[in-house]
Design an enzyme around this catalytic site. Structure first.
Site, mmCIF file in Angstrom:
data_model
loop_
_atom_site.group_PDB
_atom_site.id
_atom_site.type_symbol
_atom_site.label_atom_id
_atom_site.label_comp_id
_atom_site.label_asym_id
_atom_site.label_seq_id
_atom_site.Cartn_x
_atom_site.Cartn_y
_atom_site.Cartn_z
ATOM 1 N N GLN A 12 0.850 -1.197 0.000
ATOM 2 C CA GLN A 12 0.000 0.000 0.000
ATOM 3 C C GLN A 12 0.883 1.245 0.000
ATOM 4 O OE1 GLN A 12 -3.629 -0.301 0.835
ATOM 5 N NE2 GLN A 12 -3.830 1.826 0.305
ATOM 6 N N PHE A 13 1.403 1.613 -1.171
ATOM 7 C CA PHE A 13 2.306 2.770 -1.239
ATOM 8 C C PHE A 13 1.610 4.059 -0.831
ATOM 9 C CE2 PHE A 13 0.288 3.387 -5.304
ATOM 10 C CZ PHE A 13 0.366 4.753 -5.534
ATOM 11 N N THR A 14 0.290 4.110 -0.932
ATOM 12 C CA THR A 14 -0.443 5.342 -0.626
ATOM 13 C C THR A 14 -0.368 5.722 0.850
ATOM 14 O OG1 THR A 14 -2.549 4.165 -0.367
ATOM 15 C CG2 THR A 14 -2.024 5.029 -2.564
#
Length: 149
Positions: free
Chosen positions: A78-80
């Site tokens: 989950q890079f966000t």
């Protein structure tokens, strides 16, 4: 490394309409790799998740770890989680590790979790995923290795 941990009754990940991972009782870990992360961050996070006491004991007190409760772990990249929304209206992703750096660290993190005798399932790195979960409690914890050492 930043991880949002959610205690769940069940969870699953689909990619392109296909179920790629599913767990029963346990934890979902939404994992964001930071551009400055090292093996030290991964080890700290794997240990923290393994020993985090957020499952109820016989008296209804959060006193049991994932291993104590016999739970499973679902890890989803989950890079966000590293989105910076302080300026303007569109998040900046500058603090998130680029895919060529993040992928090997994410894979190493999965190995570290599995080495701790945790039953681990995982989403598909860099895929458009649909995550369905039933949060238990609800219990949601934010962990950030950069705010610990």
């Amino acid at each position: 490394m930043r991880v949002v941990v959610q205690r769940v009754i069940r969870a699953q990940v689909e990619v392109g309409g296909q179920n790629v991972a599913a767990i029963g009782r346990g934890l979902v870990a939404l994992a964001g790799i930071h551009r400055a992360d090292t093996g030290k961050d991964l080890i700290w996070m794997a240990d923290k998740i393994q020993h985090l006491r957020i499952f109820d004991d016989e008296q209804g007190v959060m006193n049991r770890s994932l291993a104590d409760a016999g739970g499973q772990l679902l890890v989803v990249s989950q890079f966000t989680l590293h989105g910076d929304c302080r300026k303007g209206r569109r998040p900046s992703w500058n603090e998130a590790a680029p895919p060529e750096l993040a992928r090997p660290l994410y894979d190493q993190f999965l190995v570290l979790c599995r080495e701790r005798s945790i039953a681990v399932q995982a989403g598909v790195f860099q895929a458009e995923m649909e995550l369905t979960l039933t949060n238990s409690g609800p219990v949601t914890i934010l962990l950030d290795s950069h705010k610990t050492f």
